[in-house]
Design a protein around this motif. Structure first.
Motif, PDB file in Angstrom:
ATOM      1  N   ILE A  98       0.836  -1.199   0.000  1.00 19.53           N
ATOM      2  CA  ILE A  98       0.000   0.000   0.000  1.00 19.53           C
ATOM      3  C   ILE A  98       0.871   1.249   0.000  1.00 19.53           C
ATOM      4  N   GLU A  99       1.935   1.220   0.803  1.00 18.63           N
ATOM      5  CA  GLU A  99       2.858   2.351   0.852  1.00 18.63           C
ATOM      6  C   GLU A  99       3.512   2.590  -0.504  1.00 18.63           C
ATOM      7  N   ALA A 100       3.683   1.527  -1.282  1.00 20.10           N
ATOM      8  CA  ALA A 100       4.274   1.634  -2.621  1.00 20.10           C
ATOM      9  C   ALA A 100       3.260   2.098  -3.667  1.00 20.10           C
ATOM     10  N   GLY A 101       2.006   2.295  -3.253  1.00 16.51           N
ATOM     11  CA  GLY A 101       0.991   2.755  -4.190  1.00 16.51           C
ATOM     12  C   GLY A 101       0.330   1.632  -4.968  1.00 16.51           C
ATOM     13  N   LEU A 102       0.473   0.416  -4.479  1.00 19.57           N
ATOM     14  CA  LEU A 102      -0.150  -0.739  -5.124  1.00 19.57           C
ATOM     15  C   LEU A 102      -1.391  -1.152  -4.334  1.00 19.57           C
ATOM     16  N   GLU A 103      -2.210  -1.956  -4.956  1.00 15.85           N
ATOM     17  CA  GLU A 103      -3.379  -2.515  -4.294  1.00 15.85           C
ATOM     18  C   GLU A 103      -3.034  -3.930  -3.856  1.00 15.85           C
ATOM     19  N   VAL A 104      -3.769  -4.458  -2.905  1.00 21.06           N
ATOM     20  CA  VAL A 104      -3.487  -5.809  -2.413  1.00 21.06           C
ATOM     21  C   VAL A 104      -4.804  -6.513  -2.080  1.00 21.06           C
TER      22      VAL A 104
END
Length: 156
Positions: A21-27
């Motif tokens: 999330i911190e990297a701007g990705l979804e999970v």
């Protein structure tokens, strides 16, 4: 307080989710575990792009690194190792091929354990630390797993 293995896994999964999330990705979390613990994805509603990567997560209260040949069958698999989950944790993330190359460089693929299908080490050596150093994750590093194959994602 001593944590059991499920609690350690929950903490590890939370650490990986937070990093993504911190990297701007979804999970996302699959409903059942068949070799994939999490799915990281990048989606651009404007551009119509959707790219996902499966993640197998290994967590430990201290140190763990290993390669299990059963994961070779999962395309684009990322293996995320979360170490020291209760303290200043560290995440290393590698493709299956990269993890296998680390194992090969340490001579693990020439052992009876490897012939049986896997090799795991629960203590950190200087040689192993050096082999893992390029895979220590910072927030921006997760995006390398989403680069097109022509940009050199090793070991997909």
């Amino acid at each position: 307080m001593q944590l059991d293995t499920q609690q350690i896994e929950i903490l590890g999964r939370s650490r990986v989710k937070a990093a993504l999330i911190e990297a701007g990705l979804e999970v996302a979390t699959p409903e059942r575990d068949n070799g994939v613990d999490l799915i990281a994805y990048r989606w651009s509603p404007e551009g119509g792009e959707f790219t996902s990567r499966p993640i197998q997560m290994k967590a430990a209260s201290e140190f763990i690194f290993g390669v299990d040949r059963k994961y070779e069958r999962i395309p684009y698999l990322i293996i995320a190792y979360v170490m020291h989950v209760r303290a200043e944790h560290t995440i290393y993330a590698l493709t299956y091929r990269e993890a296998e190359e680390v194992a090969r460089s340490l001579g693990w693929t020439e052992t009876a354990s490897w012939e049986a299908g896997r090799y795991t080490q629960t203590s950190e050596s200087k040689k192993l630390a050096a082999a893992l150093a390029p895979y220590r994750m910072a927030p921006g590093d997760w995006h390398r797993f989403f680069l097109p194959a022509t940009e050199g994602l090793a070991g997909v």
